[in-house]
Motif scaffolding. Structure first.
Motif, PDB file in Angstrom:
ATOM      1  N   GLY A  95       0.799  -1.221   0.000  1.00  0.00           N
ATOM      2  CA  GLY A  95       0.000   0.000   0.000  1.00  0.00           C
ATOM      3  C   GLY A  95       0.829   1.267   0.000  1.00  0.00           C
ATOM      4  O   GLY A  95       0.297   2.347  -0.248  1.00  0.00           O
ATOM      5  N   GLU A  96       2.131   1.175   0.293  1.00  0.00           N
ATOM      6  CA  GLU A  96       2.996   2.358   0.274  1.00  0.00           C
ATOM      7  C   GLU A  96       3.483   2.604  -1.149  1.00  0.00           C
ATOM      8  O   GLU A  96       3.770   1.656  -1.884  1.00  0.00           O
ATOM      9  CB  GLU A  96       4.214   2.168   1.179  1.00  0.00           C
ATOM     10  CG  GLU A  96       3.899   2.189   2.643  1.00  0.00           C
ATOM     11  CD  GLU A  96       5.143   2.113   3.504  1.00  0.00           C
ATOM     12  OE1 GLU A  96       5.140   2.752   4.552  1.00  0.00           O
ATOM     13  OE2 GLU A  96       6.098   1.409   3.125  1.00  0.00           O
ATOM     14  N   GLU A  97       3.591   3.864  -1.514  1.00  0.00           N
ATOM     15  CA  GLU A  97       4.111   4.164  -2.841  1.00  0.00           C
ATOM     16  C   GLU A  97       5.628   4.165  -2.805  1.00  0.00           C
ATOM     17  O   GLU A  97       6.249   4.426  -1.776  1.00  0.00           O
ATOM     18  CB  GLU A  97       3.570   5.492  -3.355  1.00  0.00           C
ATOM     19  CG  GLU A  97       3.945   6.698  -2.558  1.00  0.00           C
ATOM     20  CD  GLU A  97       3.325   7.965  -3.126  1.00  0.00           C
ATOM     21  OE1 GLU A  97       2.552   7.906  -4.094  1.00  0.00           O
ATOM     22  OE2 GLU A  97       3.623   9.031  -2.588  1.00  0.00           O
ATOM     23  N   TYR A  98       6.226   3.820  -3.946  1.00  0.00           N
ATOM     24  CA  TYR A  98       7.671   3.858  -4.109  1.00  0.00           C
ATOM     25  C   TYR A  98       7.972   4.108  -5.576  1.00  0.00           C
ATOM     26  O   TYR A  98       7.090   4.030  -6.430  1.00  0.00           O
ATOM     27  CB  TYR A  98       8.328   2.565  -3.603  1.00  0.00           C
ATOM     28  CG  TYR A  98       8.032   1.327  -4.433  1.00  0.00           C
ATOM     29  CD1 TYR A  98       8.903   0.906  -5.427  1.00  0.00           C
ATOM     30  CD2 TYR A  98       6.876   0.582  -4.221  1.00  0.00           C
ATOM     31  CE1 TYR A  98       8.646  -0.229  -6.180  1.00  0.00           C
ATOM     32  CE2 TYR A  98       6.601  -0.543  -4.963  1.00  0.00           C
ATOM     33  CZ  TYR A  98       7.503  -0.948  -5.941  1.00  0.00           C
ATOM     34  OH  TYR A  98       7.231  -2.069  -6.691  1.00  0.00           O
TER      35      TYR A  98
ATOM     36  N   GLN B 279      16.931   1.000  -9.302  1.00  0.00           N
ATOM     37  CA  GLN B 279      16.893   1.375  -7.896  1.00  0.00           C
ATOM     38  C   GLN B 279      15.453   1.576  -7.458  1.00  0.00           C
ATOM     39  O   GLN B 279      14.616   1.993  -8.252  1.00  0.00           O
ATOM     40  CB  GLN B 279      17.682   2.660  -7.661  1.00  0.00           C
ATOM     41  CG  GLN B 279      19.153   2.507  -7.930  1.00  0.00           C
ATOM     42  CD  GLN B 279      19.919   3.750  -7.524  1.00  0.00           C
ATOM     43  OE1 GLN B 279      19.544   4.463  -6.610  1.00  0.00           O
ATOM     44  NE2 GLN B 279      20.994   4.010  -8.216  1.00  0.00           N
ATOM     45  N   LEU B 280      15.190   1.288  -6.194  1.00  0.00           N
ATOM     46  CA  LEU B 280      13.876   1.522  -5.613  1.00  0.00           C
ATOM     47  C   LEU B 280      14.024   2.597  -4.557  1.00  0.00           C
ATOM     48  O   LEU B 280      14.980   2.592  -3.791  1.00  0.00           O
ATOM     49  CB  LEU B 280      13.339   0.249  -4.948  1.00  0.00           C
ATOM     50  CG  LEU B 280      13.243  -0.994  -5.825  1.00  0.00           C
ATOM     51  CD1 LEU B 280      12.740  -2.165  -5.007  1.00  0.00           C
ATOM     52  CD2 LEU B 280      12.350  -0.738  -7.020  1.00  0.00           C
ATOM     53  N   ALA B 281      13.087   3.528  -4.507  1.00  0.00           N
ATOM     54  CA  ALA B 281      13.154   4.608  -3.531  1.00  0.00           C
ATOM     55  C   ALA B 281      11.823   4.756  -2.823  1.00  0.00           C
ATOM     56  O   ALA B 281      10.771   4.814  -3.450  1.00  0.00           O
ATOM     57  CB  ALA B 281      13.528   5.921  -4.212  1.00  0.00           C
ATOM     58  N   CYS B 282      11.896   4.844  -1.494  1.00  0.00           N
ATOM     59  CA  CYS B 282      10.698   5.140  -0.705  1.00  0.00           C
ATOM     60  C   CYS B 282      10.415   6.639  -0.836  1.00  0.00           C
ATOM     61  O   CYS B 282      11.223   7.390  -1.391  1.00  0.00           O
ATOM     62  CB  CYS B 282      10.923   4.755   0.764  1.00  0.00           C
ATOM     63  SG  CYS B 282      12.190   5.714   1.611  1.00  0.00           S
ATOM     64  N   GLY B 283       9.300   7.083  -0.306  1.00  0.00           N
ATOM     65  CA  GLY B 283       8.935   8.492  -0.408  1.00  0.00           C
ATOM     66  C   GLY B 283       9.963   9.427   0.208  1.00  0.00           C
ATOM     67  O   GLY B 283      10.233  10.505  -0.315  1.00  0.00           O
ATOM     68  N   ALA B 284      10.560   9.008   1.311  1.00  0.00           N
ATOM     69  CA  ALA B 284      11.553   9.850   1.978  1.00  0.00           C
ATOM     70  C   ALA B 284      12.827  10.002   1.152  1.00  0.00           C
ATOM     71  O   ALA B 284      13.510  11.022   1.243  1.00  0.00           O
ATOM     72  CB  ALA B 284      11.883   9.273   3.353  1.00  0.00           C
ATOM     73  N   CYS B 285      13.160   9.007   0.359  1.00  0.00           N
ATOM     74  CA  CYS B 285      14.400   9.024  -0.430  1.00  0.00           C
ATOM     75  C   CYS B 285      14.200   9.519  -1.858  1.00  0.00           C
ATOM     76  O   CYS B 285      15.174   9.616  -2.617  1.00  0.00           O
ATOM     77  CB  CYS B 285      15.029   7.637  -0.448  1.00  0.00           C
ATOM     78  SG  CYS B 285      15.652   7.117   1.160  1.00  0.00           S
ATOM     79  N   LEU B 286      12.966   9.803  -2.239  1.00  0.00           N
ATOM     80  CA  LEU B 286      12.712  10.251  -3.608  1.00  0.00           C
ATOM     81  C   LEU B 286      13.545  11.465  -4.005  1.00  0.00           C
ATOM     82  O   LEU B 286      14.131  11.471  -5.092  1.00  0.00           O
ATOM     83  CB  LEU B 286      11.224  10.533  -3.825  1.00  0.00           C
ATOM     84  CG  LEU B 286      10.852  11.053  -5.211  1.00  0.00           C
ATOM     85  CD1 LEU B 286      11.250  10.061  -6.297  1.00  0.00           C
ATOM     86  CD2 LEU B 286       9.372  11.362  -5.264  1.00  0.00           C
ATOM     87  N   PRO B 287      13.679  12.506  -3.167  1.00  0.00           N
ATOM     88  CA  PRO B 287      14.509  13.645  -3.581  1.00  0.00           C
ATOM     89  C   PRO B 287      15.968  13.248  -3.870  1.00  0.00           C
ATOM     90  O   PRO B 287      16.564  13.731  -4.837  1.00  0.00           O
ATOM     91  CB  PRO B 287      14.430  14.606  -2.394  1.00  0.00           C
ATOM     92  CG  PRO B 287      13.133  14.272  -1.732  1.00  0.00           C
ATOM     93  CD  PRO B 287      12.998  12.781  -1.897  1.00  0.00           C
ATOM     94  N   GLU B 288      16.528  12.350  -3.079  1.00  0.00           N
ATOM     95  CA  GLU B 288      17.906  11.911  -3.312  1.00  0.00           C
ATOM     96  C   GLU B 288      18.009  11.113  -4.606  1.00  0.00           C
ATOM     97  O   GLU B 288      18.957  11.284  -5.377  1.00  0.00           O
ATOM     98  CB  GLU B 288      18.416  11.082  -2.134  1.00  0.00           C
ATOM     99  CG  GLU B 288      19.815  10.537  -2.321  1.00  0.00           C
ATOM    100  CD  GLU B 288      20.886  11.608  -2.506  1.00  0.00           C
ATOM    101  OE1 GLU B 288      21.921  11.298  -3.132  1.00  0.00           O
ATOM    102  OE2 GLU B 288      20.703  12.753  -2.058  1.00  0.00           O
TER     103      GLU B 288
END
Length: 62
Positions: free
Chosen positions: A25-28, A34-43
């Protein structure tokens, strides 16, 4: 026909950058392997767009 690769059930899906598990249910974001969670999207965006980076006054000549 569009095919998608599904991960086997029971295997954790983890952010490549921070290692945090991505829960159902979480977006990524998946980009260039590479896979990025919402917190790491800017990086992730910063890394992917690095070749496009310019500094005002130090632009590369085309």
């Amino acid at each position: 026909m569009i095919t998608t690769r599904r991960r086997p059930r029971g295997r954790a899906l983890r952010c490549t950058l921070c290692g945090q598990e991505i829960l159902p249910g979480e977006e990524y974001w998946a980009c260039s392997g590479q896979l990025a969670c919402g917190a790491c999207l800017p990086e992730l965006a910063r890394r992917e767009l690095a070749p496009c980076r310019e500094v005002r006054g130090k632009e590369r000549a085309l």
